[in-house]
Design an enzyme around this catalytic site. Structure first.
Site, PDB file in Angstrom:
ATOM      1  N   HIS A 368      34.745  39.313  47.691  1.00 30.32           N
ATOM      2  CA  HIS A 368      36.211  39.198  47.353  1.00 30.32           C
ATOM      3  C   HIS A 368      36.753  37.655  47.319  1.00 30.32           C
ATOM      4  CE1 HIS A 368      40.448  39.681  48.278  1.00 30.32           C
ATOM      5  NE2 HIS A 368      40.493  40.694  48.367  1.00 30.32           N
ATOM      6  N   GLU A 381      44.763  41.218  48.091  1.00 32.66           N
ATOM      7  CA  GLU A 381      45.445  40.925  46.800  1.00 32.66           C
ATOM      8  C   GLU A 381      46.575  41.230  46.389  1.00 32.66           C
ATOM      9  OE1 GLU A 381      43.240  43.542  43.240  1.00 32.66           O
ATOM     10  OE2 GLU A 381      41.902  41.908  44.132  1.00 32.66           O
ATOM     11  N   ARG A 384      48.871  38.149  45.698  1.00 29.58           N
ATOM     12  CA  ARG A 384      48.727  37.802  44.251  1.00 29.58           C
ATOM     13  C   ARG A 384      49.690  38.609  43.724  1.00 29.58           C
ATOM     14  NH1 ARG A 384      42.981  37.861  42.920  1.00 29.58           N
ATOM     15  NH2 ARG A 384      42.503  38.796  45.025  1.00 29.58           N
ATOM     16  N   ARG A 405      38.032  40.628  40.699  1.00 28.87           N
ATOM     17  CA  ARG A 405      37.448  40.062  41.991  1.00 28.87           C
ATOM     18  C   ARG A 405      36.468  39.327  41.461  1.00 28.87           C
ATOM     19  NH1 ARG A 405      38.302  44.600  46.577  1.00 28.87           N
ATOM     20  NH2 ARG A 405      40.751  44.446  46.722  1.00 28.87           N
ATOM     21  N   HIS A 508      32.040  41.550  50.255  1.00 26.00           N
ATOM     22  CA  HIS A 508      33.045  42.205  50.478  1.00 26.00           C
ATOM     23  C   HIS A 508      32.708  43.915  50.465  1.00 26.00           C
ATOM     24  CE1 HIS A 508      37.142  43.643  51.284  1.00 26.00           C
ATOM     25  NE2 HIS A 508      37.437  44.343  49.906  1.00 26.00           N
ATOM     26  N   HIS A 509      32.140  44.133  49.231  1.00 29.40           N
ATOM     27  CA  HIS A 509      31.819  45.641  49.027  1.00 29.40           C
ATOM     28  C   HIS A 509      30.707  45.828  48.437  1.00 29.40           C
ATOM     29  CE1 HIS A 509      33.922  49.852  48.780  1.00 29.40           C
ATOM     30  NE2 HIS A 509      33.024  49.885  47.682  1.00 29.40           N
ATOM     31  N   ARG A 548      34.574  46.760  41.745  1.00 30.11           N
ATOM     32  CA  ARG A 548      35.483  47.589  42.460  1.00 30.11           C
ATOM     33  C   ARG A 548      36.915  47.091  42.457  1.00 30.11           C
ATOM     34  NH1 ARG A 548      38.388  47.985  47.002  1.00 30.11           N
ATOM     35  NH2 ARG A 548      37.045  46.557  48.014  1.00 30.11           N
TER      36      ARG A 548
END
Length: 574
Positions: A368, A381, A384, A405, A508-509, A548
């Site tokens: 991220h 996010e 933004r 990302r 992050h993921h 993602r």
């Protein structure tokens, strides 16, 4: 004689001062051992232990003995203790905004200590071998959703969570839940289609996604928003996040964080339904009977027991907090921080080996781009999306803030210092409640003017002013700017004061995981479904492909969590 008297007087004064100091310290910290009691609650990163003083049945003070929480959350525990001292009891508390888990841990600890003052000890449960219809591993968003739906279908459910609190990574989700063709969108006049949502998700994942899973994600998204709203969720605010063509990110009113809200709603429904939720129960394996999943092996309070079940649902999350696994699949991420809670260690991947379960996209790990360096706090996010820009140490924008990302993360790492600054004005702050949480955590640098903000960050003031001026010009003219579409610039940044947060990428993921089909059946290497075994959420792979999109994780866990329950219920004949 005079000297001796003076000596005795000095001694008496010393003793009096010492006793007064000891009394003051004991009174402040609640350490009067005759009237002080210990209690422990479970925080995000481990136990929170407090000591409170109780006199004549009333709490008079206390302090935090130990905790492992993040710096911004630490004061929350003491504030909870202070609330108890002000009221004299452990009945009503106001959870500290932005530190919900730590607040709840402190509340649990204070209540345990207060019970101890009345001779009531914290209960230690001894679990015995038992059975149920469906056992669910993991009490995050996917697991709790599956438990609620399975219970509604008439199944006897046991929900297991190895941590001391529910929620997992879901608690930290801030952006929202992506959904298309919803009644909320229609009420707000937002035009969107399932097909566009599908195309955006496939494109965002570089077409590495499993098309069948993405079809399910998009076509079931409106249904899941209605289902969550029926449970008491607020998803009335709809915003736009990077990679989405239209506004489809559903969140609470005012753009408040979605994760902590959904966790509280789901937990409330779990409690009201009387579902057997077992915290601090760590699954160590899945029972295999002739190739069929038939229950789990569990460790709790130092002992092992078994739960036989007709179906098993894995909802344990990803492996973002397991640096060894991260580096095993993507060596270049060695040394990266993480936004994940410490329980996201990928335990399930060992359990499913005995079933020859297939794994997909394990090397697809997302960073991220907007994470506060050093503490793992993710800036949503949506900041933004609501108009913020990203600048480097030279005061210049260097990438479209609405890029995906992975693109934004790579661009930031190419800047001097390998971090950047997320910047916005008071208008953006007022547009998104989530920002208030960052302010309370002390993450924002503020300037009455752009020049003042630049000075505080050692950025050339003239360059930063020119960057803001050019962005505002393009926004007002309806022009694209540095690849950012005009439709992605909802407001000019000119309302003082101005704010900045230092940001950089962190793990992050984990997009990869256990292979499933649209019914959430776990798929073996031979292409067949493993009987009795289902999986949902970040522990699975295929939904997100190579990247993602923001807002898709919450949609994923909710949609497939519910499907897992329905499929498991069908499997056992309910």
């Amino acid at each position: 004689m005079y000297k001796k008297s003076r000596f005795y007087a000095a001694g008496i004064i010393f003793l009096l001062v010492s006793f007064a100091a000891i009394f003051a310290v004991n009174n402040y910290f609640g350490r009067d051992l005759k009237n002080s009691y210990l209690g422990t609650g479970e925080g995000r990163n481990g136990p929170v232990t407090v000591r409170i003083s109780v006199v004549d049945g009333k709490i008079t003070g206390g302090h935090v003995v130990s905790e492992s929480e993040t710096d911004f959350a630490k004061p929350a525990a003491q504030k909870i203790i202070d609330q108890a001292a002000a009221s004299g009891n452990a009945e009503k508390f106001d959870v500290i905004t932005g530190a919900t888990i730590t607040s709840n841990a402190a509340i649990e600890a204070v209540r345990a200590a207060y019970d101890a003052s009345k001779g009531i000890g914290q209960k230690t449960v001894t679990y015995k071998n038992t059975s149920c219809d469906i056992v669910i591993i993991g009490a995050g968003g996917a697991g709790m959703t599956a438990a609620i739906e399975a219970n509604r279908r008439g199944a006897k459910v046991i929900l297991l969570e190895k941590m001391g609190v529910v929620g997992g990574n879901t608690t930290s989700a801030t952006g929202g839940l992506n959904a298309s063709q919803t009644r909320i969108q229609k009420e707000l006049g937002i035009e969107d289609t399932n097909e566009q949502y599908y195309e955006d998700t496939m494109k965002g994942g570089y077409n590495k996604n499993d098309p069948a899973l993405v079809r399910t994600l998009t076509e079931k998204s409106a249904e899941i928003t209605d289902w969550l709203i029926s449970l008491g969720a607020d998803l009335t605010d709809v915003g736009k996040m990077a990679g989405s063509t239209n506004k489809r990110t559903h969140r609470p009113k005012g753009g408040a964080p979605v994760g902590s809200h959904l966790v509280s709603v789901l937990k409330k429904n779990i409690d009201e339904a009387g579902i057997d939720l077992r915290l601090r129960n760590k699954v160590t394996g899945i029972i295999n009977e002739g190739g069929k999943a038939a229950g789990v092996i569990v460790e709790a309070n130092g002992k092992t027991y078994k739960i036989k079940a007709k179906a098993v649902i894995i909802a344990t999350g990803g492996f973002g907090a397991n640096p060894e696994m991260i580096v095993q699949y993507v060596p270049s991420l060695e040394g990266f921080g993480t936004t994940n809670h410490k329980g996201a260690t990928g335990d399930a991947f060992e359990w499913v080996k005995q079933f020859n379960a297939a794994l997909v996209d394990m090397d697809q790990i997302q960073t991220h781009p907007t994470v506060v360096p050093g503490n793992g706090i993710m800036i949503t996010e949506a900041v933004r999306g609501n108009g913020a820009i990203v600048v480097n140490r030279d005061g210049e924008r260097f990438c479209s803030e609405m890029a995906t990302r992975d693109v934004m993360s790579k661009a930031i790492l190419e800047q001097r210092g390998k971090t950047a600054y997320l910047m916005f004005d008071q208008g953006v702050r007022e547009s998104l409640k989530a920002i208030e949480g960052y302010a309370k955590k002390g993450l924002l640098t503020e300037g009455a003017t752009i020049s003042e903000l630049a000075g505080k960050l050692s950025i050339p003031g003239d360059k930063l002013e020119a960057t803001f001026a050019e962005y505002n010009r393009a926004q007002k003219a309806g022009e694209a700017s540095l690849g950012r579409k005009a439709s992605e610039m909802p407001r000019a940044l000119e309302k003082a004061p101005f704010y900045a947060v230092e940001i950089g990428p962190a793990v992050h993921h984990t997009m990869g995981g256990i292979k499933i089909n649209p019914r959430t059946e776990v798929i073996a290497e031979n292409g067949n479904a493993v009987p009795g075994l289902f999986a949902a959420g970040e522990v699975t792979g295929g939904v997100h492909g190579g990247n993602r999109l923001g807002g898709n994780a919450v949609a994923d866990i909710e949609i497939f969590g519910k499907i897992a329950a329905d499929t498991a219920a069908d499997y056992i004949g309910l």
